[in-house]
Each structure stands twice: as structure tokens, then as C-alpha cells.
Design a protein around this motif. Structure first.
Motif, PDB file in Angstrom:
ATOM      1  N   PRO A 282       0.799  -1.236   0.000  1.00 58.34           N
ATOM      2  CA  PRO A 282       0.000   0.000   0.000  1.00 58.34           C
ATOM      3  C   PRO A 282       0.828   1.282   0.000  1.00 58.34           C
ATOM      4  O   PRO A 282       0.378   2.305  -0.521  1.00 58.34           O
ATOM      5  CB  PRO A 282      -0.827  -0.123   1.291  1.00 58.34           C
ATOM      6  CG  PRO A 282      -0.075  -1.095   2.160  1.00 58.34           C
ATOM      7  CD  PRO A 282       0.560  -2.059   1.202  1.00 58.34           C
ATOM      8  N   LEU A 283       2.042   1.248   0.571  1.00 57.80           N
ATOM      9  CA  LEU A 283       2.864   2.459   0.595  1.00 57.80           C
ATOM     10  C   LEU A 283       3.244   2.924  -0.809  1.00 57.80           C
ATOM     11  O   LEU A 283       3.398   4.122  -1.060  1.00 57.80           O
ATOM     12  CB  LEU A 283       4.130   2.226   1.420  1.00 57.80           C
ATOM     13  CG  LEU A 283       3.953   2.188   2.943  1.00 57.80           C
ATOM     14  CD1 LEU A 283       5.284   1.884   3.615  1.00 57.80           C
ATOM     15  CD2 LEU A 283       3.381   3.507   3.456  1.00 57.80           C
ATOM     16  N   SER A 286       0.336   4.980  -2.312  1.00 57.23           N
ATOM     17  CA  SER A 286       0.226   6.283  -1.670  1.00 57.23           C
ATOM     18  C   SER A 286       1.343   7.214  -2.143  1.00 57.23           C
ATOM     19  O   SER A 286       1.106   8.389  -2.452  1.00 57.23           O
ATOM     20  CB  SER A 286       0.286   6.108  -0.150  1.00 57.23           C
ATOM     21  OG  SER A 286       0.336   7.356   0.493  1.00 57.23           O
ATOM     22  N   TYR A 287       2.547   6.673  -2.191  1.00 49.65           N
ATOM     23  CA  TYR A 287       3.700   7.468  -2.625  1.00 49.65           C
ATOM     24  C   TYR A 287       3.530   7.913  -4.074  1.00 49.65           C
ATOM     25  O   TYR A 287       3.747   9.083  -4.417  1.00 49.65           O
ATOM     26  CB  TYR A 287       4.965   6.624  -2.470  1.00 49.65           C
ATOM     27  CG  TYR A 287       6.228   7.276  -2.981  1.00 49.65           C
ATOM     28  CD1 TYR A 287       6.986   8.105  -2.168  1.00 49.65           C
ATOM     29  CD2 TYR A 287       6.671   7.052  -4.282  1.00 49.65           C
ATOM     30  CE1 TYR A 287       8.153   8.703  -2.628  1.00 49.65           C
ATOM     31  CE2 TYR A 287       7.835   7.640  -4.753  1.00 49.65           C
ATOM     32  CZ  TYR A 287       8.568   8.456  -3.930  1.00 49.65           C
ATOM     33  OH  TYR A 287       9.716   9.043  -4.397  1.00 49.65           O
ATOM     34  N   ARG A 290       0.877  10.680  -4.565  1.00 51.74           N
ATOM     35  CA  ARG A 290       1.327  12.007  -4.136  1.00 51.74           C
ATOM     36  C   ARG A 290       2.404  12.562  -5.061  1.00 51.74           C
ATOM     37  O   ARG A 290       2.463  13.755  -5.325  1.00 51.74           O
ATOM     38  CB  ARG A 290       1.840  11.941  -2.697  1.00 51.74           C
ATOM     39  CG  ARG A 290       0.735  11.737  -1.674  1.00 51.74           C
ATOM     40  CD  ARG A 290       1.230  11.764  -0.243  1.00 51.74           C
ATOM     41  NE  ARG A 290       2.158  10.678   0.023  1.00 51.74           N
ATOM     42  CZ  ARG A 290       3.395  10.844   0.476  1.00 51.74           C
ATOM     43  NH1 ARG A 290       3.873  12.060   0.696  1.00 51.74           N
ATOM     44  NH2 ARG A 290       4.178   9.816   0.716  1.00 51.74           N
ATOM     45  N   ASP A 349      -5.868   5.014  -3.914  1.00 50.24           N
ATOM     46  CA  ASP A 349      -5.013   6.067  -3.360  1.00 50.24           C
ATOM     47  C   ASP A 349      -5.431   7.444  -3.864  1.00 50.24           C
ATOM     48  O   ASP A 349      -5.357   8.428  -3.119  1.00 50.24           O
ATOM     49  CB  ASP A 349      -3.562   5.783  -3.743  1.00 50.24           C
ATOM     50  CG  ASP A 349      -3.125   4.392  -3.328  1.00 50.24           C
ATOM     51  OD1 ASP A 349      -2.875   4.184  -2.129  1.00 50.24           O
ATOM     52  OD2 ASP A 349      -3.080   3.516  -4.210  1.00 50.24           O
ATOM     53  N   GLU A 352      -8.478   8.543  -1.968  1.00 47.42           N
ATOM     54  CA  GLU A 352      -8.075   9.018  -0.636  1.00 47.42           C
ATOM     55  C   GLU A 352      -7.468  10.413  -0.715  1.00 47.42           C
ATOM     56  O   GLU A 352      -7.729  11.280   0.130  1.00 47.42           O
ATOM     57  CB  GLU A 352      -7.068   8.032  -0.037  1.00 47.42           C
ATOM     58  CG  GLU A 352      -6.661   8.343   1.387  1.00 47.42           C
ATOM     59  CD  GLU A 352      -5.702   7.301   1.935  1.00 47.42           C
ATOM     60  OE1 GLU A 352      -4.777   7.703   2.673  1.00 47.42           O
ATOM     61  OE2 GLU A 352      -5.867   6.100   1.630  1.00 47.42           O
ATOM     62  N   LEU A 353      -6.663  10.653  -1.755  1.00 44.01           N
ATOM     63  CA  LEU A 353      -6.058  11.966  -1.947  1.00 44.01           C
ATOM     64  C   LEU A 353      -7.128  13.019  -2.257  1.00 44.01           C
ATOM     65  O   LEU A 353      -7.061  14.152  -1.764  1.00 44.01           O
ATOM     66  CB  LEU A 353      -5.042  11.883  -3.090  1.00 44.01           C
ATOM     67  CG  LEU A 353      -3.850  12.841  -3.075  1.00 44.01           C
ATOM     68  CD1 LEU A 353      -3.056  12.725  -1.785  1.00 44.01           C
ATOM     69  CD2 LEU A 353      -2.948  12.571  -4.278  1.00 44.01           C
ATOM     70  N   ARG A 356      -8.729  14.089   0.862  1.00 44.05           N
ATOM     71  CA  ARG A 356      -7.823  14.947   1.609  1.00 44.05           C
ATOM     72  C   ARG A 356      -7.824  16.363   1.062  1.00 44.05           C
ATOM     73  O   ARG A 356      -7.727  17.348   1.800  1.00 44.05           O
ATOM     74  CB  ARG A 356      -6.413  14.369   1.549  1.00 44.05           C
ATOM     75  CG  ARG A 356      -5.500  14.880   2.658  1.00 44.05           C
ATOM     76  CD  ARG A 356      -4.154  14.196   2.550  1.00 44.05           C
ATOM     77  NE  ARG A 356      -3.138  15.154   2.143  1.00 44.05           N
ATOM     78  CZ  ARG A 356      -1.961  14.819   1.662  1.00 44.05           C
ATOM     79  NH1 ARG A 356      -1.630  13.551   1.520  1.00 44.05           N
ATOM     80  NH2 ARG A 356      -1.087  15.712   1.319  1.00 44.05           N
TER      81      ARG A 356
END
Length: 359
Positions: A282-283, A286-287, A290, A349, A352-353, A356
Motif C-alpha cells: 500500500p505504501l 500512496s507514494y 502524491r 489512493d 483518498e487523496l 484529503r
């Protein structure tokens, strides 16, 4: 006993003296060109009917030819260029067509050529070295000296921009793109691009010829390069990477090596396996979300930039492909299809962004 100079020191001194001689010759030619220009300006103006006569234009053309010939005679044999090539390079740098090159024009060209290598400070140092009379702009004679200075490593990239149609198209598109403000994309709208798509069927339409064409290009517009950086990152194996920072994509030459790998397209087409991989790491998602879809400077190479990298968007990717490859409808180009593939893999992801960002 007289002291003798070691062989290495002798060679170093010889090279330094040779370099000084070359720069001195070029500066002398540049000074001669400047003096000739001043004499022409001080001459009494010809009577005209309001527009510049054809003779005046011819004289200007001839004066540029004289500058080129005078510098070429005294230039080191390393650089071999014709008059028309040199004029073309100058024209590519002179983006507003006013006959001189300003620092912002130089910045635009070099940031297109190598966006990670040229910071504003580095460009200012380069500009100051080219601007011999320190008047804040680079005239043709100063540009000639820079070209024939054998110590200039960045010249090859400039020549690529000038001599190839693809390079010229990249620069033209990039100048227009840079005139727009850097803003966050609407991630909900981006995800709507792939709504209802059968991605496994969609990516089967990728044409290998499109990717092979990219293997030959020295420079491409930012959205094309960054889309392929995202592909590179999402195809990396999970094992053997010491940390999330190891995900930083390589320079353009490294991306081209990926494109030459015969297994690359097969791994893209194995969509189910790539989806399963994203669940187990999952990282990474996300990375990547972004890095490519926000204005955060999430890694060391991005932190060195003066401005945030421009986020990817479907509109920018499509527009750059249509401009570079000269097609009226680029929706089926390999890079556009790969962009949709990236969107699909990063969907959780990106949602989710978007939350945010309040989208």
C-alpha cells in the motif's frame, strides 16, 4: 639541477592554455561583431516609406553570416556546424523572437531538456557566463561564442532541440504549458476518465510501435516523461528495494531502457497480477499518487526543484501526445493508454487523496 614539470602537470597546463586561446579567439570575434554592429547603427538611416527595406534585412542576414564565419575560423575543431544550424539553435532559444535571449527563455529551454538537472540558480550561472557584456541579454555574437566553447556540456541538448522536429515540437508545447499556473488536478474528474472502462481490454490496444518511437527521442514533454516514470515505478519488483525512497524513477535514458525491455509490455498487460501487487504494498500506491498527482515535493529530486512538479492530468497527457506525434486524436496512443492504466492501479489512493483535498 633545474626542476622538471611532471608529465600530468604539463598536460594540464597545455589544456588550460589551449582553452584560454580558444576563448580569447572567440571573444575577439564577438568584439569585432559588436563593433561592426555599432558602426552599422551609427550610419545615417536610409530614406524609407515606413517599413524596413529588403536591403536592410539582407544586410542583417549577411552580418550574422559574417559573425559565424569569423568565429568558426578561430573555433576549436571539436564543433562542426553550418550557418543555418547555428541560426536555428538561436531561434529556438529566442522564444519571443526579439533577437536576443533572456534568462527566462534560457530557463525554459534547459528545464525542458533536463528538468531535474537545471535549477534556477544553475541557469543563472550559465546565463551570466554567456552574457559577456553583462547587459542582461544574450546577443547573437555572445551565443556564437558559447556554442564554440568546447567546455560547454549542455550544447548537445540544445542542438537536439534545434535540429529535430520532435525536439522543436516538445519545446513549443512546453512553452505553452509553462505559461499556465501549476494547479492541482480534479482527481474525481481524472478517475471519471476510466469509469466504465474494461482496463484489461483497453490496454490490449497499446501499439508497440508507439513505444519504439519513444526509444529514439532525446527529449519529450513533461506529461509523457512523468507518465512513463509512473509506469516504471509501478512495475518495480517488491523485493530488493531498501526503502520507499528507492522508488525514485531514473533519468529519461533509464526510462528508455525500460521501453526496450521486451518483457515490459507483457507485465503491463498482466493487469490482474499488477492489481494484486498493489494490494500487498500500500505504501507504493500512496507514494506514487502524491508524487504524480499532487504538488507535494515527496522526494529529494523534487525538493531540489524551484517550483513543484506539474501534476499529471489526462488533458495534459493527451495534448502533449497529439502535439508531439501529430495526430488529431491521440486517445489510443500508447502513452495515453498507459496513463489510464496508472489511474486504474492507483484508484484507491487517488480517491483518498481527493478526500484529503476536499474534492
Amino acid at each position: 639541477r633545474p626542476a622538471t614539470m611532471p608529465p600530468k602537470a604539463k598536460e594540464g597546463a597545455r589544456k588550460r592554455n589551449s582553452s584560454r586561446d580558444r576563448r580569447g579567439a572567440a571573444k575577439a570575434a564577438a568584439a569585432a561583431a559588436t563593433a561592426a554592429s555599432a558602426r552599422r547603427k551609427s550610419a545615417p538611416p536610409a530614406e524609407t516609406g515606413g517599413s524596413e527595406p529588403a536591403a536592410s534585412k539582407e544586410e542583417s542576414k549577411e552580418s550574422k553570416d559574417e559573425v559565424v564565419e569569423e568565429v568558426k575560423e578561430k573555433a576549436p575543431p571539436v564543433v562542426k556546424m553550418e550557418k543555418e544550424q547555428i541560426k536555428m539553435v538561436f531561434t529556438r532559444f529566442d522564444l519571443n523572437g526579439n533577437g536576443t535571449i533572456e534568462v527566462d527563455e534560457l530557463a525554459t529551454v534547459f528545464q525542458v531538456l533536463a528538468p531535474r538537472q537545471w535549477s534556477q540558480k544553475a541557469i543563472k550561472r550559465l546565463f551570466d557566463g554567456m552574457d559577456l557584456d553583462e547587459d542582461g541579454k544574450i546577443c547573437f555574437s555572445e551565443f556564437i561564442e558559447w556554442i564554440f566553447d568546447s567546455g560547454t556540456n549542455s550544447f548537445k541538448g540544445a542542438l537536439e532541440i534545434a535540429e529535430t522536429t520532435d525536439g522543436a515540437k516538445t519545446l513549443e508545447w512546453s512553452v505553452a504549458d509553462c505559461s499556465e499556473p501549476i494547479v492541482l488536478p480534479n482527481l474525481r474528474s481524472e478517475l471519471a476518465v476510466i469509469e466504465g472502462c474494461n482496463m484489461e481490454e483497453e490496454i490490449k490496444e497499446i501499439q508497440p510501435d508507439d513505444l519504439q518511437k519513444l526509444e529514439t527521442l532525446m527529449v519529450v514533454p513533461d506529461p509523457i516523461r512523468r507518465t512513463l516514470e509512473a509506469v516504471y515505478m509501478l512495475l518495480l519488483p517488491s523485493s530488493g528495494l531498501p526503502s520507499i525512497n528507492a522508488l525514485t524513477p531514473p533519468e529519461w535514458a533509464g526510462i528508455q531502457e525500460m521501453l526496450k525491455d521486451s518483457s515490459m509490455l507483457q507485465r503491463v498487460l498482466n493487469y490482474t497480477a499488477r492489481k494484486e501487487e498493489m494490494v500487498t504494498r500500500p505504501l507504493w500506491g500512496s507514494y506514487a499518487a502524491r508524487r504524480f498527482f499532487s504538488i507535494e515535493k515527496v522526494d529529494a529530486d523534487l525538493k531540489e526543484l524551484d517550483e513543484p512538479a506539474r501534476p499529471l492530468s489526462y488533458e495534459r497527457v493527451l495534448s502533449s501526445c497529439e502535439s508531439l506525434f501529430g495526430t488529431a486524436d491521440g486517445k489510443k496512443h500508447a502513452v495515453v493508454l498507459l496513463y489510464k492504466w496508472v489511474l486504474s492501479l492507483l484508484m484507491p489512493d487517488l480517491k483518498e487523496l481527493a478526500d484529503r483535498f476536499g474534492q
